[in-house]
Write a protein that holds these residues in place. Sequence first.
Motif, mmCIF file in Angstrom:
data_model
loop_
_atom_site.group_PDB
_atom_site.id
_atom_site.type_symbol
_atom_site.label_atom_id
_atom_site.label_comp_id
_atom_site.label_asym_id
_atom_site.label_seq_id
_atom_site.Cartn_x
_atom_site.Cartn_y
_atom_site.Cartn_z
ATOM 1 N N THR A 1 -48.911 8.165 13.014
ATOM 2 C CA THR A 1 -49.770 8.071 11.838
ATOM 3 C C THR A 1 -49.795 6.633 11.340
ATOM 4 O OG1 THR A 1 -47.906 8.651 10.406
ATOM 5 C CG2 THR A 1 -49.374 10.451 11.092
ATOM 6 N N LEU A 2 -50.757 6.344 10.488
ATOM 7 C CA LEU A 2 -50.912 4.991 9.960
ATOM 8 C C LEU A 2 -51.322 5.077 8.502
ATOM 9 C CD1 LEU A 2 -52.478 1.896 11.562
ATOM 10 C CD2 LEU A 2 -53.557 2.768 9.482
ATOM 11 N N LEU A 3 -50.755 4.192 7.702
ATOM 12 C CA LEU A 3 -51.071 4.146 6.280
ATOM 13 C C LEU A 3 -51.528 2.732 5.925
ATOM 14 C CD1 LEU A 3 -51.011 5.806 3.617
ATOM 15 C CD2 LEU A 3 -48.700 4.888 3.242
ATOM 16 N N VAL A 4 -52.676 2.627 5.270
ATOM 17 C CA VAL A 4 -53.221 1.340 4.840
ATOM 18 C C VAL A 4 -53.003 1.212 3.335
ATOM 19 C CG1 VAL A 4 -55.259 -0.134 4.712
ATOM 20 C CG2 VAL A 4 -55.005 1.468 6.616
ATOM 21 N N ALA A 5 -52.239 0.222 2.933
ATOM 22 C CA ALA A 5 -51.971 -0.001 1.516
ATOM 23 C C ALA A 5 -52.574 -1.335 1.101
ATOM 24 C CB ALA A 5 -50.470 0.004 1.253
ATOM 25 N N ARG A 6 -53.488 -1.302 0.149
ATOM 26 C CA ARG A 6 -54.173 -2.527 -0.271
ATOM 27 C C ARG A 6 -53.711 -3.018 -1.641
ATOM 28 N NH1 ARG A 6 -59.165 0.316 1.685
ATOM 29 N NH2 ARG A 6 -59.536 -0.413 3.819
ATOM 30 N N LEU B 1 -43.333 6.201 2.004
ATOM 31 C CA LEU B 1 -43.551 5.011 2.818
ATOM 32 C C LEU B 1 -42.799 5.013 4.139
ATOM 33 C CD1 LEU B 1 -43.725 2.119 0.214
ATOM 34 C CD2 LEU B 1 -45.553 3.527 1.178
ATOM 35 N N ASN B 2 -41.814 5.832 4.292
ATOM 36 C CA ASN B 2 -41.081 5.867 5.557
ATOM 37 C C ASN B 2 -41.662 6.862 6.548
ATOM 38 O OD1 ASN B 2 -39.149 3.907 4.895
ATOM 39 N ND2 ASN B 2 -37.929 5.408 3.752
ATOM 40 N N ALA B 3 -42.622 7.689 6.094
ATOM 41 C CA ALA B 3 -43.181 8.713 6.969
ATOM 42 C C ALA B 3 -44.147 8.167 8.021
ATOM 43 C CB ALA B 3 -43.871 9.794 6.136
ATOM 44 N N PRO B 4 -45.106 7.273 7.676
ATOM 45 C CA PRO B 4 -46.078 6.844 8.686
ATOM 46 C C PRO B 4 -45.450 5.978 9.770
ATOM 47 C CG PRO B 4 -46.373 5.591 6.666
ATOM 48 C CD PRO B 4 -45.412 6.691 6.340
ATOM 49 N N THR B 5 -45.980 6.095 10.973
ATOM 50 C CA THR B 5 -45.502 5.278 12.092
ATOM 51 C C THR B 5 -45.807 3.811 11.851
ATOM 52 O OG1 THR B 5 -46.117 7.149 13.509
ATOM 53 C CG2 THR B 5 -45.496 5.086 14.601
ATOM 54 N N HIS B 6 -47.002 3.527 11.339
ATOM 55 C CA HIS B 6 -47.435 2.155 11.086
ATOM 56 C C HIS B 6 -47.861 2.027 9.630
ATOM 57 C CE1 HIS B 6 -47.497 1.656 15.454
ATOM 58 N NE2 HIS B 6 -48.243 2.734 15.521
ATOM 59 N N LEU B 7 -47.435 0.943 8.992
ATOM 60 C CA LEU B 7 -47.791 0.677 7.598
ATOM 61 C C LEU B 7 -48.456 -0.698 7.519
ATOM 62 C CD1 LEU B 7 -47.667 1.355 4.563
ATOM 63 C CD2 LEU B 7 -45.376 0.316 4.523
ATOM 64 N N LEU B 8 -49.710 -0.719 7.045
ATOM 65 C CA LEU B 8 -50.470 -1.963 6.925
ATOM 66 C C LEU B 8 -50.470 -2.404 5.471
ATOM 67 C CD1 LEU B 8 -51.453 -0.893 9.702
ATOM 68 C CD2 LEU B 8 -53.699 -1.848 9.171
ATOM 69 N N VAL B 9 -50.062 -3.652 5.219
ATOM 70 C CA VAL B 9 -49.958 -4.166 3.856
ATOM 71 C C VAL B 9 -50.487 -5.595 3.786
ATOM 72 C CG1 VAL B 9 -47.954 -2.727 3.331
ATOM 73 C CG2 VAL B 9 -47.609 -5.037 4.226
ATOM 74 N N PRO B 10 -50.933 -6.039 2.589
ATOM 75 C CA PRO B 10 -51.342 -7.435 2.431
ATOM 76 C C PRO B 10 -50.139 -8.360 2.541
ATOM 77 C CG PRO B 10 -52.197 -6.052 0.652
ATOM 78 C CD PRO B 10 -51.173 -5.248 1.384
ATOM 79 N N PRO B 11 -50.366 -9.629 2.925
ATOM 80 C CA PRO B 11 -49.248 -10.578 3.078
ATOM 81 C C PRO B 11 -48.826 -11.177 1.740
ATOM 82 C CG PRO B 11 -51.301 -11.644 3.683
ATOM 83 C CD PRO B 11 -51.645 -10.211 3.364
ATOM 84 N N GLU B 12 -48.226 -10.365 0.879
ATOM 85 C CA GLU B 12 -47.789 -10.808 -0.440
ATOM 86 C C GLU B 12 -46.274 -10.758 -0.524
ATOM 87 O OE1 GLU B 12 -49.660 -8.639 -3.566
ATOM 88 O OE2 GLU B 12 -51.663 -8.779 -2.682
ATOM 89 N N ALA B 13 -45.682 -11.773 -1.158
ATOM 90 C CA ALA B 13 -44.226 -11.862 -1.247
ATOM 91 C C ALA B 13 -43.642 -10.671 -1.998
ATOM 92 C CB ALA B 13 -43.824 -13.166 -1.922
ATOM 93 N N THR C 1 -43.526 -3.687 9.029
ATOM 94 C CA THR C 1 -44.897 -3.513 8.558
ATOM 95 C C THR C 1 -45.866 -4.340 9.393
ATOM 96 O OG1 THR C 1 -44.605 -5.298 6.936
ATOM 97 C CG2 THR C 1 -44.227 -3.044 6.164
ATOM 98 N N ILE C 2 -47.152 -4.031 9.204
ATOM 99 C CA ILE C 2 -48.246 -4.760 9.838
ATOM 100 C C ILE C 2 -48.984 -5.523 8.741
ATOM 101 C CG2 ILE C 2 -50.326 -4.566 11.250
ATOM 102 C CD1 ILE C 2 -47.910 -3.469 12.691
ATOM 103 N N GLN C 3 -49.210 -6.810 8.948
ATOM 104 C CA GLN C 3 -49.943 -7.600 7.957
ATOM 105 C C GLN C 3 -51.442 -7.339 8.067
ATOM 106 O OE1 GLN C 3 -49.299 -11.993 7.271
ATOM 107 N NE2 GLN C 3 -51.368 -12.112 8.114
ATOM 108 N N LEU C 4 -52.072 -6.997 6.953
ATOM 109 C CA LEU C 4 -53.521 -6.812 6.901
ATOM 110 C C LEU C 4 -54.126 -7.918 6.051
ATOM 111 C CD1 LEU C 4 -56.191 -5.265 7.289
ATOM 112 C CD2 LEU C 4 -55.561 -3.843 5.334
ATOM 113 N N PHE C 5 -55.001 -8.720 6.683
ATOM 114 C CA PHE C 5 -55.579 -9.856 5.973
ATOM 115 C C PHE C 5 -57.006 -10.088 6.457
ATOM 116 C CE2 PHE C 5 -56.174 -14.428 5.055
ATOM 117 C CZ PHE C 5 -55.836 -14.424 3.707
#
Length: 306
Positions: free
Chosen positions: A110-115, A129-141, A151-155
Amino acid sequence: MYYFPYFRGRQYDLQALKAVAQQHLLPANIIPIIEPVRDIAALPKTIAAFVAHDQPLVVIANSTVSDYALTQQKLHDWSAWQDNPALIIGHVLTPTLVEADVTPQPEHQTLLVARQYDDLVAAKQAGLLNAPTHLLVPPEARIRRLLDRPTIQLFDHAWLPEHPRTYADLPDGLFSDDWATDLLTPYVGYSDYGIGGGHYSEHGYPARAVTIHLTYFKGSQLRIHRFVSDDHTDFKHPKEKFFQAVAKLADWLPKQAASVQTAAQQLADYHTTQHFPGLGVVKRLSIMHHLQVMAAYFKQNYPHSD
């Protein structure tokens, strides 16, 4: 290393993805994401092509950028493939999703996109947040400090000029250096909206100039070259403007490395034949080119055991 190119499910996006799937060009660590935006036949056909060739694909189940998710009776349903192991079901993290507590089936990726940061905080408190196989997040500190998992960086790397500027003001430039800095970051992969950018418009918008976008690698740096028509005074004559732009592409392409000689060659051939295929075909071939360039780079630098 993973790459998740993110597409809205427009006709030309889906046509490009289907063609790439049928050519079986993508390695297993390049996994396209489709967020459906229209109830069209190309959507299930594209999914079927990926499944038939055993290539992983993400489909977002709760599209958030159009009224697609609100359409109760879909004419072109894709649910018949949702249990196929090649298909990864994705969700966009929203307050509604947190309240619904969507728990994925453990046997499927599974994949979760968090914006948004606030949505991530709520989801973490809910233990999602630990359930999805892939987690996409913005590159914020602050997001990196919040999370304790890969995590996967989404930009969005695309540049959209505002009138009166055009792409001719920046014909060549850096598109992404994610791949050059991957060892310095906590990310296990990257996601972007490709050459089309993250902005979504239901009906599109006219452009004064015709621009052909081609990505290419210079070392580990992904760059983009833009071939822009000379005429950009009004919204008329797209055919003539296309020939102005493609003439520049046809001059540039033979000087590039073999890895760039992809679907771009089909575009260059239109200069030779003086055939105008329509701007939808131009977009389809440009997207195919980008995926072919990324596939060649990943196969060489990030080989993946399929």
